[in-house]
Scaffold this motif. Structure first.
Motif, PDB file in Angstrom:
ATOM      1  N   THR A   1     -48.662  -5.087  45.741  1.00 50.30           N
ATOM      2  CA  THR A   1     -47.803  -6.050  45.541  1.00 50.30           C
ATOM      3  C   THR A   1     -47.177  -6.112  43.944  1.00 50.30           C
ATOM      4  OG1 THR A   1     -49.795  -7.295  45.262  1.00 50.30           O
ATOM      5  CG2 THR A   1     -48.290  -7.835  47.040  1.00 50.30           C
TER       6      THR A   1
ATOM      7  N   ARG B   1     -55.345 -13.691  44.189  1.00 45.79           N
ATOM      8  CA  ARG B   1     -56.291 -13.435  44.838  1.00 45.79           C
ATOM      9  C   ARG B   1     -57.586 -14.057  44.329  1.00 45.79           C
ATOM     10  NH1 ARG B   1     -54.392  -7.618  45.905  1.00 45.79           N
ATOM     11  NH2 ARG B   1     -54.058  -7.968  43.515  1.00 45.79           N
TER      12      ARG B   1
ATOM     13  N   ALA C   1     -47.655 -11.492  40.863  1.00 46.59           N
ATOM     14  CA  ALA C   1     -46.780 -10.600  41.734  1.00 46.59           C
ATOM     15  C   ALA C   1     -45.838 -11.303  42.760  1.00 46.59           C
ATOM     16  CB  ALA C   1     -47.410  -9.262  42.222  1.00 46.59           C
TER      17      ALA C   1
ATOM     18  N   GLU D   1     -60.193  -8.337  42.195  1.00 42.19           N
ATOM     19  CA  GLU D   1     -60.424  -7.490  40.988  1.00 42.19           C
ATOM     20  C   GLU D   1     -61.811  -8.228  40.462  1.00 42.19           C
ATOM     21  OE1 GLU D   1     -60.211  -4.572  39.961  1.00 42.19           O
ATOM     22  OE2 GLU D   1     -58.300  -3.653  39.945  1.00 42.19           O
TER      23      GLU D   1
END
Ligand SMILES: NC(=O)C1=CN([C@@H]2O[C@H](COP(=O)(O)OP(=O)(O)OC[C@H]3O[C@@H](n4cnc5c(N)ncnc54)[C@H](O)[C@@H]3O)[C@@H](O)[C@H]2O)C=CC1
Ligand SMILES: O=C(CO)COP(=O)(O)O
Length: 346
Positions: A15, A267, A152, A293
């Motif tokens: 993304t 995320r 993104a 991450e």
């Protein structure tokens, strides 16, 4: 500097790689590398990725050597756990005239097994930022990073934002500004590349915490306190790693922290939100193809904080929750009653 006419490369068609490719395509032709031949074929046939129309100036490519030969300026944008292997693949083809500006927000770990890390044996010598990985694995020296509130999904929708290019080389910053700046994307420069990289990676930890609070149904007061104290922990950890405080109070620090710690498009926030709702780590992992991450960064940061003997209560509680299944409500109570005695303590 005259207009940059060359084709620019992006490595990683996820993304964020796609979002960067779309921004670049306002000014230059772009080659977007994916290691997956099906992805390359599909992007070139459909002219879309993640449901977003791609500019005719973007072409997908699956041959890394061709990409490196055609592009002097390359943006690597792959997750941190695949970054070193990506650099070893690019390395034999890269030359000293190449310029790499990465968009990855995480750490690399080398020279220690996961089991040894779990035994508490992680030391700073095992941990690298992505710019350090580039200089370790390739002959490229003119390196930069992209760091800022750059969700993104929002960029792909064409929404405006800003970023920082961190680099010790002014020419890297100037070139990055030249190819990326537009009325939808303001590009700052900062010579403290370490600070920009650390801020971008560390804020993901706090975003997980913020997601947990939201998932628990808690409100803005506590979220604001988490962001405030979280920023202090980021800066304190950054000092131990050798960066200045200033990067944490700019676009790459507080800017990205606010965006990531308050958005369901993140995320990291979403991972925390699902934990806060009571989902188990294993179930979340099973349904998130690329895990946030911040989960990896949290583990590495916690071990290094122990090495440096830092007291980072939020990082500690998040580690306990994520990796030891510690009770979230007890963790919140611990933090609320924590003997913080000074408000601004650096
Ligand atoms: N998604 C976002 O909003 C933002 C992401 N970032 C950072 O950008 C990096 C990439 O994130 P996303 O694009 O969101 O991830 P993603 O999960 O959407 O895509 C990652 C892409 O990298 C590819 N990849 C993984 N390992 C690879 C390897 N070894 N060689 C080549 N390709 C490989 C995957 O196939 C996938 O296409 C992460 O470090 C993230 O923190 C930074 C700013 C914003
Ligand atoms: O870096 C980010 C936004 O700038 C984080 O995005 P994710 O939490 O989706 O990885």
């Amino acid at each position: 500097m005259p207009d940059f006419q060359q084709t620019v490369g992006v490595v990683g068609a996820g993304t964020f790689g796609t979002a960067i490719a779309n921004l670049l395509s306002r000014r230059v032709d772009v080659l977007l590398y994916s290691r997956n031949p099906d992805t390359v074929e599909r992007i070139n046939r459909e002219r879309q990725n993640f449901g977003i129309n791609l500019s005719p100036r973007i072409n997908a490519i699956g041959n890394v050597q061709e990409l490196v030969e055609k592009c002097t300026l390359i943006f690597p944008v792959v997750p941190s756990d695949g970054f070193r292997s990506t650099m070893t693949r690019l390395g034999p083809h890269l030359r000293p005239y190449h310029i790499l500006i990465h968009g990855t927000k995480g750490f690399d770990v080398q020279g220690i097994t996961p089991a040894q890390m779990d035994e508490g044996l992680l030391e700073p010598q095992h941990v690298s930022t992505m710019s350090q990985v580039i200089t370790q694995e390739t002959v490229v020296r003119r390196v930069g990073c992209l760091s800022g509130p750059n969700l993104a999904t929002e960029i792909l929708e064409g929404q405006p934002t800003a970023t920082v290019i961190g680099s010790v080389y002014e020419e890297v910053i100037e070139l990055g500004k030249k190819v990326l700046s537009s009325d939808a994307f303001h590009v700052f420069g900062n010579n403290d590349i370490l600070g920009a990289e650390l801020a971008g990676a560390l804020k993901n930890i706090i975003a997980i915490g913020s997601g947990i609070l939201r998932g628990r149904g808690l409100g803005k007061n506590l979220q604001a306190m988490l962001i405030t104290r979280g920023l202090m922990e980021m800066a304190r950890f950054g000092q131990a790693m050798g960066s200045t405080n200033s990067a944490f109070f700019g676009t790459a620090g507080i800017g990205d922290l606010v965006a990531t710690a308050t958005s369901k498009n993140s995320r990291n926030f979403t991972f925390g939100f699902r934990l806060g709702k009571g989902e188990k780590m294993a179930d979340i992992e099973a349904t998130m193809p690329e895990l946030a991450e911040g989960v990896r960064t949290l583990k590495i940061t916690w071990h290094l904080a122990n090495y440096y003997k830092l007291r980072l209560p939020i990082t500690q509680m998040l580690y306990n929750i994520v990796f030891d299944g510690y009770n979230i409500d007890k963790a919140i109570k611990f933090l609320i009653t924590y003997p913080y005695d000074v408000d601004v303590d650096f």
